[in-house]
Design an enzyme around this catalytic site. Structure first.
Site, PDB file in Angstrom:
ATOM      1  N   HIS A  25       5.707  21.034  -6.063  1.00 31.31           N
ATOM      2  CA  HIS A  25       7.160  21.248  -6.043  1.00 31.31           C
ATOM      3  C   HIS A  25       7.516  22.547  -5.319  1.00 31.31           C
ATOM      4  O   HIS A  25       8.332  23.333  -5.775  1.00 31.31           O
ATOM      5  CB  HIS A  25       7.724  21.287  -7.469  1.00 31.31           C
ATOM      6  CG  HIS A  25       7.818  19.939  -8.114  1.00 31.31           C
ATOM      7  ND1 HIS A  25       9.002  19.340  -8.452  1.00 31.31           N
ATOM      8  CD2 HIS A  25       6.854  19.055  -8.483  1.00 31.31           C
ATOM      9  CE1 HIS A  25       8.782  18.169  -9.003  1.00 31.31           C
ATOM     10  NE2 HIS A  25       7.478  17.981  -9.033  1.00 31.31           N
ATOM     11  N   HIS A  79       6.278   8.106 -16.649  1.00 27.49           N
ATOM     12  CA  HIS A  79       6.958   8.745 -15.512  1.00 27.49           C
ATOM     13  C   HIS A  79       6.160   8.382 -14.265  1.00 27.49           C
ATOM     14  O   HIS A  79       4.928   8.490 -14.258  1.00 27.49           O
ATOM     15  CB  HIS A  79       6.968  10.252 -15.772  1.00 27.49           C
ATOM     16  CG  HIS A  79       7.470  11.117 -14.663  1.00 27.49           C
ATOM     17  ND1 HIS A  79       8.486  10.760 -13.809  1.00 27.49           N
ATOM     18  CD2 HIS A  79       7.087  12.370 -14.286  1.00 27.49           C
ATOM     19  CE1 HIS A  79       8.708  11.754 -12.964  1.00 27.49           C
ATOM     20  NE2 HIS A  79       7.867  12.737 -13.220  1.00 27.49           N
ATOM     21  N   GLU A  81       6.030   9.682 -11.195  1.00 30.37           N
ATOM     22  CA  GLU A  81       5.595  10.678 -10.219  1.00 30.37           C
ATOM     23  C   GLU A  81       4.068  10.643 -10.094  1.00 30.37           C
ATOM     24  O   GLU A  81       3.362  10.498 -11.099  1.00 30.37           O
ATOM     25  CB  GLU A  81       6.069  12.069 -10.636  1.00 30.37           C
ATOM     26  CG  GLU A  81       5.903  13.115  -9.553  1.00 30.37           C
ATOM     27  CD  GLU A  81       6.562  14.442  -9.911  1.00 30.37           C
ATOM     28  OE1 GLU A  81       6.657  15.293  -9.005  1.00 30.37           O
ATOM     29  OE2 GLU A  81       6.978  14.619 -11.058  1.00 30.37           O
ATOM     30  N   ASP A  83       1.593  12.603  -9.897  1.00 27.47           N
ATOM     31  CA  ASP A  83       0.668  13.422 -10.678  1.00 27.47           C
ATOM     32  C   ASP A  83       0.488  12.851 -12.084  1.00 27.47           C
ATOM     33  O   ASP A  83      -0.375  13.320 -12.832  1.00 27.47           O
ATOM     34  CB  ASP A  83       1.122  14.882 -10.738  1.00 27.47           C
ATOM     35  CG  ASP A  83       2.503  15.052 -11.341  1.00 27.47           C
ATOM     36  OD1 ASP A  83       3.386  14.244 -11.020  1.00 27.47           O
ATOM     37  OD2 ASP A  83       2.703  16.009 -12.118  1.00 27.47           O
ATOM     38  N   HIS A 146      11.974  14.404 -15.646  1.00 26.21           N
ATOM     39  CA  HIS A 146      12.959  14.937 -14.725  1.00 26.21           C
ATOM     40  C   HIS A 146      13.377  13.946 -13.641  1.00 26.21           C
ATOM     41  O   HIS A 146      14.002  14.349 -12.638  1.00 26.21           O
ATOM     42  CB  HIS A 146      12.443  16.232 -14.067  1.00 26.21           C
ATOM     43  CG  HIS A 146      11.152  16.065 -13.309  1.00 26.21           C
ATOM     44  ND1 HIS A 146      11.058  16.205 -11.949  1.00 26.21           N
ATOM     45  CD2 HIS A 146       9.922  15.744 -13.725  1.00 26.21           C
ATOM     46  CE1 HIS A 146       9.815  16.014 -11.549  1.00 26.21           C
ATOM     47  NE2 HIS A 146       9.111  15.731 -12.615  1.00 26.21           N
ATOM     48  N   ASP A 165       6.106  15.098 -18.806  1.00 29.10           N
ATOM     49  CA  ASP A 165       6.345  16.442 -18.279  1.00 29.10           C
ATOM     50  C   ASP A 165       6.951  17.395 -19.300  1.00 29.10           C
ATOM     51  O   ASP A 165       6.774  18.611 -19.215  1.00 29.10           O
ATOM     52  CB  ASP A 165       7.282  16.370 -17.072  1.00 29.10           C
ATOM     53  CG  ASP A 165       6.529  16.209 -15.761  1.00 29.10           C
ATOM     54  OD1 ASP A 165       5.449  16.793 -15.628  1.00 29.10           O
ATOM     55  OD2 ASP A 165       7.017  15.493 -14.883  1.00 29.10           O
ATOM     56  N   TYR A 192       7.070  26.902 -17.052  1.00 31.11           N
ATOM     57  CA  TYR A 192       7.098  25.491 -16.682  1.00 31.11           C
ATOM     58  C   TYR A 192       8.514  24.931 -16.862  1.00 31.11           C
ATOM     59  O   TYR A 192       9.029  24.224 -15.984  1.00 31.11           O
ATOM     60  CB  TYR A 192       6.117  24.696 -17.542  1.00 31.11           C
ATOM     61  CG  TYR A 192       6.044  23.237 -17.133  1.00 31.11           C
ATOM     62  CD1 TYR A 192       5.041  22.796 -16.284  1.00 31.11           C
ATOM     63  CD2 TYR A 192       7.003  22.324 -17.557  1.00 31.11           C
ATOM     64  CE1 TYR A 192       4.995  21.471 -15.874  1.00 31.11           C
ATOM     65  CE2 TYR A 192       6.973  21.007 -17.155  1.00 31.11           C
ATOM     66  CZ  TYR A 192       5.958  20.583 -16.314  1.00 31.11           C
ATOM     67  OH  TYR A 192       5.927  19.279 -15.909  1.00 31.11           O
ATOM     68  N   HIS A 223       0.755  17.899 -18.893  1.00 28.87           N
ATOM     69  CA  HIS A 223       0.149  19.057 -18.240  1.00 28.87           C
ATOM     70  C   HIS A 223      -0.167  20.120 -19.286  1.00 28.87           C
ATOM     71  O   HIS A 223       0.659  20.408 -20.157  1.00 28.87           O
ATOM     72  CB  HIS A 223       1.090  19.675 -17.199  1.00 28.87           C
ATOM     73  CG  HIS A 223       1.396  18.800 -16.025  1.00 28.87           C
ATOM     74  ND1 HIS A 223       0.442  18.420 -15.115  1.00 28.87           N
ATOM     75  CD2 HIS A 223       2.562  18.245 -15.614  1.00 28.87           C
ATOM     76  CE1 HIS A 223       1.006  17.659 -14.188  1.00 28.87           C
ATOM     77  NE2 HIS A 223       2.288  17.538 -14.471  1.00 28.87           N
TER      78      HIS A 223
END
Length: 411
Positions: A25, A79, A81, A83, A146, A165, A192, A223
């Site tokens: 990001h 999610h 995304e 990762d 997010h 996240d 974070y 994470h």
């Protein structure tokens, strides 16, 4: 720490520790990060989230040492995304009997990203439950924390929250549990939040509503550290960091209009700001005194300027006002252009050009995407014809809410 680390009865960490300095990001994660995935070895074995796509093959191979992939019945994707979902393609290739569990919005994203059009999907909605054989998963939708498709998963029997996240830390952990870290993780936890969650703080309200009645004994995010002590402290930090200040915030909205469509846009903006307890001054540039309008702009925290388009240009007296803005010190103010149009809408872009010539922080779709990843907020706000349809009204409100959040941020 190797995959197979036990969190609770029949629940295992199967993630990946990334000790590199990781670009993420537009940040550099100098402490590395951890991609947390969880295996629930129940009657219907389930994997919750995966790892970054770079480690997908390694993830699937190591998971195969802990369970026969053909026995996996469900893969929960909180999610999309990469990762978090990046290991899905490799895992799905081995776990051919598994059903993918996600929100409705996530389905086409997963299908396109990983060419999984022909897999079985279980679409879950807010409050749905899933029996995985000895344990029950409860799903709560948390959109825009997010991204729009995001949800969280809660194991009812073990009282463990898998929030993806949310409540994460970017650290290549040596010990998975925060209470065994050997240091206070609070600053990393806040860091974070500010980097990833804070641009979406409006939606933290949805999160707080989703978890308010849940008894949580452990937070297992995607994470960094798993939290099993001081859980109320960390939840309350999100509430505190996302709190708002409504002290003296003002918006000046200036417009010209032909058939009242741009005027209607201005009123929708006004209503949205008022709903957020932000003071609004609304000006029709063709009916108001120019000096009063400039005084309002000078006193405002945010400025919205709009015009209808006629023969590829702005209408009425608006340009006279825009010409004078460059002579004002407007530093620190937010600004945005808006307008309705019937053919091509050049006036909106002309207003944007004038605003870019000031020292205001002019909002643009490019800036929104680069700073938040949001794709539902667009600047300038362009509406073809009258803003009557739900989609058009939402487009205007989304922009107003985005600016409201910037104005009301308490940090």
């Amino acid at each position: 720490m190797k995959p197979g680390f036990k969190l609770a009865k029949d629940i295992y960490w199967v993630g990946k520790i990334d000790e590199r300095e990781v670009p993420f990001h537009r940040l550099l994660l100098t402490k590395g990060t951890t991609y947390n995935s969880y295996l629930l070895k129940t009657g219907k074995p389930t994997v919750i989230d995966t790892v970054d796509m770079e480690f997908g093959r390694e993830f699937a191979e190591q998971l195969s040492e802990l369970i026969d992939p053909l026995d996996i019945q469900y893969i929960v994707i909180n999610h999309t995304e990469p990762d978090h979902s990046g290991g899905l393609a490799a895992l799905a290739g081995k776990a051919t009997n598994a059903t993918i569990v996600c929100t409705e919005i996530a389905v086409p994203e997963i299908q396109q990203m990983y060419k999984l059009q022909h897999r079985n999907y279980l679409v879950v909605k807010d409050g749905d439950q899933l029996d995985i054989g000895g344990k029950t998963l409860l799903f709560k939708e948390t959109p825009y924390l997010h991204t729009e498709e995001t949800m969280i998963t809660y194991c009812i029997e073990d009282k463990i929250l898998f929030p993806c996240d949310i409540f994460s830390t970017h650290i290549a952990v040596e010990k998975l549990f925060a209470d065994e870290a050997g240091f206070d993780i609070t600053e990393d936890f806040k860091g974070y939040y500010q980097a990833i969650i804070h641009p979406h703080r409006r939606y933290v309200r949805t999160l707080m509503e989703a978890i308010k009645d849940l008894e949580i004994n452990m937070i297992a995010p995607s994470h960094g550290f798993v939290i099993r002590q001081d859980i109320p402290k960390f939840i309350n930090l999100y509430a505190e960091l996302s709190s708002e200040t409504t002290v003296g915030k003002k918006v000046s909205i200036v417009y010209t209009t032909i058939k009242n469509s741009t005027k209607k846009m201005a009123h929708i903006l006004q209503d949205s700001f008022l709903e957020n307890n932000i003071e609004v001054e609304l000006w029709d540039a063709d009916k108001s005194d120019e000096a009063d309008i400039l005084k309002s702009i000078a006193a405002a925290d945010a400025v919205f300027i709009g015009s209808s388009t006629k023969y590829a240009d702005m209408t009425g007296n608006l340009e006279n006002i825009l010409l004078k803005l460059k002579d004002l010190n407007l530093e620190g103010k937010l600004a945005a252009a808006f307008g309705s149009y019937g053919w091509s809408g050049e006036a909106i872009e002309v207003v944007q050009d004038y605003l870019n010539g000031t020292n205001m922080a002019v909002q643009s779709t490019s800036h929104v995407i680069k700073t938040t990843g949001m794709t539902h907020v667009e600047f300038p706000i362009r509406i073809r014809f009258s803003p009557k349809e739900k989609e058009k009204i939402s487009k205007i409100k989304n922009a107003a809410e985005f600016v409201s959040d910037l104005l009301l941020s308490a940090i």
